[in-house]
Design a protein around this motif. Structure first.
Motif, PDB file in Angstrom:
ATOM      1  N   LEU A  33     -11.301  28.677  -3.828  1.00 54.14           N
ATOM      2  CA  LEU A  33     -12.046  28.862  -2.445  1.00 54.14           C
ATOM      3  C   LEU A  33     -11.446  27.640  -1.193  1.00 54.14           C
ATOM      4  CD1 LEU A  33     -14.241  30.110  -0.890  1.00 54.14           C
ATOM      5  CD2 LEU A  33     -15.522  28.270  -1.392  1.00 54.14           C
ATOM      6  N   PRO A  34     -10.758  28.274  -0.315  1.00 51.07           N
ATOM      7  CA  PRO A  34     -10.305  27.211   0.371  1.00 51.07           C
ATOM      8  C   PRO A  34     -11.506  26.981   1.412  1.00 51.07           C
ATOM      9  CG  PRO A  34      -8.828  29.197   0.594  1.00 51.07           C
ATOM     10  CD  PRO A  34     -10.181  29.541  -0.140  1.00 51.07           C
ATOM     11  N   MET A  35     -11.654  25.657   1.517  1.00 51.92           N
ATOM     12  CA  MET A  35     -12.961  25.286   2.468  1.00 51.92           C
ATOM     13  C   MET A  35     -12.416  24.438   3.625  1.00 51.92           C
ATOM     14  SD  MET A  35     -15.403  24.461  -0.817  1.00 51.92           S
ATOM     15  CE  MET A  35     -16.994  24.494   0.214  1.00 51.92           C
ATOM     16  N   PHE A  36     -12.913  24.544   4.642  1.00 52.39           N
ATOM     17  CA  PHE A  36     -12.646  23.302   5.733  1.00 52.39           C
ATOM     18  C   PHE A  36     -13.998  22.837   6.062  1.00 52.39           C
ATOM     19  CE2 PHE A  36     -11.038  27.814   6.814  1.00 52.39           C
ATOM     20  CZ  PHE A  36      -9.704  27.674   6.613  1.00 52.39           C
ATOM     21  N   VAL A  37     -13.595  21.391   6.114  1.00 48.41           N
ATOM     22  CA  VAL A  37     -14.821  20.414   6.386  1.00 48.41           C
ATOM     23  C   VAL A  37     -14.339  19.583   7.940  1.00 48.41           C
ATOM     24  CG1 VAL A  37     -15.833  18.475   5.380  1.00 48.41           C
ATOM     25  CG2 VAL A  37     -14.704  20.098   3.802  1.00 48.41           C
ATOM     26  N   ARG A  38     -15.514  19.495   8.531  1.00 49.26           N
ATOM     27  CA  ARG A  38     -15.151  18.996  10.068  1.00 49.26           C
ATOM     28  C   ARG A  38     -15.758  17.983  10.276  1.00 49.26           C
ATOM     29  NH1 ARG A  38     -15.946  22.542  15.442  1.00 49.26           N
ATOM     30  NH2 ARG A  38     -16.230  20.712  17.146  1.00 49.26           N
ATOM     31  N   ASP A  39     -15.259  17.037  10.805  1.00 46.71           N
ATOM     32  CA  ASP A  39     -15.629  15.523  11.237  1.00 46.71           C
ATOM     33  C   ASP A  39     -16.857  15.720  12.145  1.00 46.71           C
ATOM     34  OD1 ASP A  39     -15.093  13.054  10.688  1.00 46.71           O
ATOM     35  OD2 ASP A  39     -13.250  12.886  11.783  1.00 46.71           O
ATOM     36  N   SER A  40     -17.746  14.882  11.716  1.00 45.30           N
ATOM     37  CA  SER A  40     -18.832  14.540  12.894  1.00 45.30           C
ATOM     38  C   SER A  40     -19.663  15.768  13.532  1.00 45.30           C
ATOM     39  CB  SER A  40     -18.175  13.886  14.110  1.00 45.30           C
ATOM     40  OG  SER A  40     -17.348  13.002  13.838  1.00 45.30           O
ATOM     41  N   VAL A  41     -19.845  16.661  12.462  1.00 43.68           N
ATOM     42  CA  VAL A  41     -20.858  17.842  12.861  1.00 43.68           C
ATOM     43  C   VAL A  41     -22.013  17.892  12.103  1.00 43.68           C
ATOM     44  CG1 VAL A  41     -19.184  19.298  14.144  1.00 43.68           C
ATOM     45  CG2 VAL A  41     -19.647  19.607  11.856  1.00 43.68           C
ATOM     46  N   ASP A  42     -23.351  18.057  12.537  1.00 42.21           N
ATOM     47  CA  ASP A  42     -24.473  18.143  11.937  1.00 42.21           C
ATOM     48  C   ASP A  42     -24.660  19.451  11.072  1.00 42.21           C
ATOM     49  OD1 ASP A  42     -24.914  15.536  12.219  1.00 42.21           O
ATOM     50  OD2 ASP A  42     -25.937  15.916  14.026  1.00 42.21           O
ATOM     51  N   GLU A  43     -24.011  20.419  11.876  1.00 46.96           N
ATOM     52  CA  GLU A  43     -24.253  21.892  11.285  1.00 46.96           C
ATOM     53  C   GLU A  43     -22.926  22.587  11.130  1.00 46.96           C
ATOM     54  OE1 GLU A  43     -27.289  23.542  10.876  1.00 46.96           O
ATOM     55  OE2 GLU A  43     -28.348  21.586  11.344  1.00 46.96           O
ATOM     56  N   PRO A  44     -23.074  23.512  10.079  1.00 45.97           N
ATOM     57  CA  PRO A  44     -21.579  24.283  10.212  1.00 45.97           C
ATOM     58  C   PRO A  44     -21.319  25.021  11.262  1.00 45.97           C
ATOM     59  CG  PRO A  44     -23.410  25.215   8.501  1.00 45.97           C
ATOM     60  CD  PRO A  44     -23.944  23.876   9.351  1.00 45.97           C
ATOM     61  N   VAL A  45     -20.054  25.172  11.762  1.00 51.13           N
ATOM     62  CA  VAL A  45     -19.487  25.701  12.926  1.00 51.13           C
ATOM     63  C   VAL A  45     -18.752  27.007  12.322  1.00 51.13           C
ATOM     64  CG1 VAL A  45     -18.214  25.475  14.779  1.00 51.13           C
ATOM     65  CG2 VAL A  45     -19.074  23.476  14.144  1.00 51.13           C
ATOM     66  N   PRO A  46     -19.515  28.119  12.914  1.00 48.84           N
ATOM     67  CA  PRO A  46     -18.735  29.582  12.569  1.00 48.84           C
ATOM     68  C   PRO A  46     -17.246  29.465  13.178  1.00 48.84           C
ATOM     69  CG  PRO A  46     -20.987  29.973  13.559  1.00 48.84           C
ATOM     70  CD  PRO A  46     -20.672  28.403  13.754  1.00 48.84           C
ATOM     71  N   ILE A  47     -16.428  30.317  12.477  1.00 49.21           N
ATOM     72  CA  ILE A  47     -15.152  30.469  12.791  1.00 49.21           C
ATOM     73  C   ILE A  47     -14.995  31.787  13.237  1.00 49.21           C
ATOM     74  CG2 ILE A  47     -12.641  30.395  12.085  1.00 49.21           C
ATOM     75  CD1 ILE A  47     -13.349  28.557  10.055  1.00 49.21           C
ATOM     76  N   GLY A  48     -14.709  32.056  14.679  1.00 50.12           N
ATOM     77  CA  GLY A  48     -14.980  33.351  15.026  1.00 50.12           C
ATOM     78  C   GLY A  48     -13.984  34.306  14.733  1.00 50.12           C
ATOM     79  N   SER A  49     -12.782  33.901  14.440  1.00 52.24           N
ATOM     80  CA  SER A  49     -11.823  34.969  13.893  1.00 52.24           C
ATOM     81  C   SER A  49     -12.061  35.305  12.498  1.00 52.24           C
ATOM     82  CB  SER A  49     -10.555  34.586  14.290  1.00 52.24           C
ATOM     83  OG  SER A  49     -10.132  33.059  14.067  1.00 52.24           O
ATOM     84  N   MET A  50     -12.993  34.406  11.772  1.00 47.73           N
ATOM     85  CA  MET A  50     -13.015  34.585  10.130  1.00 47.73           C
ATOM     86  C   MET A  50     -14.596  34.868   9.857  1.00 47.73           C
ATOM     87  SD  MET A  50     -10.308  31.784   8.886  1.00 47.73           S
ATOM     88  CE  MET A  50     -10.199  32.555   7.041  1.00 47.73           C
ATOM     89  N   PRO A  51     -15.067  36.032  10.330  1.00 46.80           N
ATOM     90  CA  PRO A  51     -16.655  36.161  10.243  1.00 46.80           C
ATOM     91  C   PRO A  51     -16.983  35.799   8.890  1.00 46.80           C
ATOM     92  CG  PRO A  51     -15.498  38.263  10.900  1.00 46.80           C
ATOM     93  CD  PRO A  51     -14.345  37.331  10.744  1.00 46.80           C
ATOM     94  N   GLY A  52     -18.023  35.025   8.782  1.00 47.21           N
ATOM     95  CA  GLY A  52     -18.394  34.638   7.458  1.00 47.21           C
ATOM     96  C   GLY A  52     -17.602  33.345   6.724  1.00 47.21           C
ATOM     97  N   VAL A  53     -16.862  32.509   7.467  1.00 46.83           N
ATOM     98  CA  VAL A  53     -16.149  31.434   6.966  1.00 46.83           C
ATOM     99  C   VAL A  53     -16.591  30.458   8.060  1.00 46.83           C
ATOM    100  CG1 VAL A  53     -13.967  30.294   6.327  1.00 46.83           C
ATOM    101  CG2 VAL A  53     -14.315  32.539   6.090  1.00 46.83           C
ATOM    102  N   VAL A  54     -16.910  29.221   7.765  1.00 46.19           N
ATOM    103  CA  VAL A  54     -17.568  28.123   8.742  1.00 46.19           C
ATOM    104  C   VAL A  54     -16.466  26.897   8.380  1.00 46.19           C
ATOM    105  CG1 VAL A  54     -19.771  29.032   8.723  1.00 46.19           C
ATOM    106  CG2 VAL A  54     -19.062  27.147   7.162  1.00 46.19           C
ATOM    107  N   GLN A  55     -16.438  25.914   9.472  1.00 45.43           N
ATOM    108  CA  GLN A  55     -16.116  24.714   9.286  1.00 45.43           C
ATOM    109  C   GLN A  55     -17.475  23.940   8.842  1.00 45.43           C
ATOM    110  OE1 GLN A  55     -15.069  23.712  13.276  1.00 45.43           O
ATOM    111  NE2 GLN A  55     -12.890  24.359  13.017  1.00 45.43           N
ATOM    112  N   HIS A  56     -17.465  23.396   7.784  1.00 49.24           N
ATOM    113  CA  HIS A  56     -18.468  22.714   7.178  1.00 49.24           C
ATOM    114  C   HIS A  56     -18.829  21.502   7.673  1.00 49.24           C
ATOM    115  CE1 HIS A  56     -19.522  25.665   3.856  1.00 49.24           C
ATOM    116  NE2 HIS A  56     -18.194  25.690   3.757  1.00 49.24           N
TER     117      HIS A  56
END
Ligand code: PBG
Length: 340
Positions: free
Chosen positions: A47-70
């Motif tokens: 599973l490829p996973m995206f982890v984003r700096d400095s966010v408290d909640e996961p951020v949805p990726i609009g062009s990939m429904p169901g995938v988030v920046q964690h």
């Protein structure tokens, strides 16, 4: 004719009746199950996973429904789910807050990817192979996979020096397998040398051998908030070239890659089959963002059967010769197969 079907043999009797009947092996669910040649198993999914700096909640990726920046919390929860689903591993990508010309965040121990790696190793390091993307594009303000020279071109050898440092930062953070996706010449050897010189003999290298300059990476650019100007055609392969894919596989194997990659997957099954035939090391395929989004979009319109399509894409990639597949559907597919 009076003759019973199948008794005449070839050449005499009623020759309009087939003697060879492949349908026999398709006749019942039990027969089909027994004669199935390729089988799908959770252990071969990454599973490829995206982890984003400095966010408290996961951020949805609009062009990939169901995938988030964690966020770090949602990342921990998803890692546990991945381990429960029994997939083979995770491939981590960082989405840093700050980018600069040399991609400093990639080599800082407190850079988001290295922080995420430590978390993943602590959470699920025994159950899953924790892997990291080794490339500068998420960290550079120009969005290229390497550093630029004075003329604004991607500087191969200067980029290798950055990859060597990045490899050490990732190995120090506990990554078990480094995914070298930058497509610089000599990257596998340069990184292997840096790892060995630092005593990281057991850190494995996945060489993105046949990585094509693909339009299917489109949604990924949003996923990592890439600021890329221009394109990557001066370092990624031309989609027209099959032989070149085979050459890159050979080179990466010679340079010491432990695993080689073909990417994207579905439009490159010939390249994948070539690699599977020639490579002495495992061959993986990356079912990339655009392949995911294409199916999700069609399914959302009700134009295709979503789950059957997902499984068919994974089967096709495995059948062409991939030993494992990176897929954004990894957890969902693994959980569904376990229920079936
Ligand atoms: C580069 C990288 C890319 C992807 C994985 N690693 C993007 C690119 O080369 O432009 C794409 C993955 C996907 O589309 O799912 N670090």
């Amino acid at each position: 004719s009076e003759q019973r079907p199948g008794t005449g043999g070839l050449g005499h009797g009623p020759d309009w009746r087939p003697v060879i009947r492949p349908r026999r092996l398709r006749s019942t669910p039990a027969m089909r199950r027994l004669t199935q040649q390729t089988r799908l198993h959770p252990a071969e999914l990454i599973l490829p996973m995206f982890v984003r700096d400095s966010v408290d909640e996961p951020v949805p990726i609009g062009s990939m429904p169901g995938v988030v920046q964690h966020s770090l919390d949602s990342f921990r929860a998803e890692l546990q789910r991945a381990a429960r689903a029994g997939i083979g591993g995770v491939m981590l990508f960082g989405v840093p807050e700050r980018k600069d010309a040399t991609g400093s965040g990639a080599t800082e121990p407190q850079g988001i990817l290295n922080v995420a790696t430590r978390i993943a190793v602590a959470e699920v390091g025994d159950a899953l192979v924790v892997q990291t993307d080794l490339c500068l594009d998420e960290f550079t303000d120009h969005g290229h996979c390497g550093v630029l020279d004075a003329a604004g071109r991607v500087d191969n050898d200067a980029s290798l020096l950055r990859y060597r440092d990045m490899a050490l930062a990732q190995a120090d953070a506990g990554s078990a397998l480094l995914g070298l996706s930058g497509m610089m010449d000599g990257q596998v050897r340069a990184v292997r040398d840096a790892l060995d010189a630092a005593g990281h003999f057991d850190t494995a290298i996945l060489g993105y051998a046949a990585k094509y300059a693909s339009a299917f990476y489109g949604p990924f650019r949003e996923a990592v908030q890439s600021s890329l100007q221009g394109d990557r055609r001066s370092y990624q392969l031309d989609p027209a070239n099959r032989r070149e894919g085979a050459r890159e596989v050979l080179l990466d194997v010679e340079e010491g890659a432990d695993v080689v990659m073909v990417k994207p997957a579905m439009s490159y099954l010939d390249v994948l089959a070539d690699a599977a035939a020639s490579s002495p090391v495992p061959v993986w395929a990356y079912q990339v963002s655009g392949e995911y989004s294409m199916v999700e979009a069609a399914a959302a319109h009700g134009w295709i059967d979503r789950e059957r399509t997902i499984d068919e894409t994974l089967l096709g990639i495995r059948r062409a010769g991939a030993d494992a597949v990176l897929s954004y559907w990894a957890i969902e597919a693994a959980e569904r197969w376990a229920r079936a």
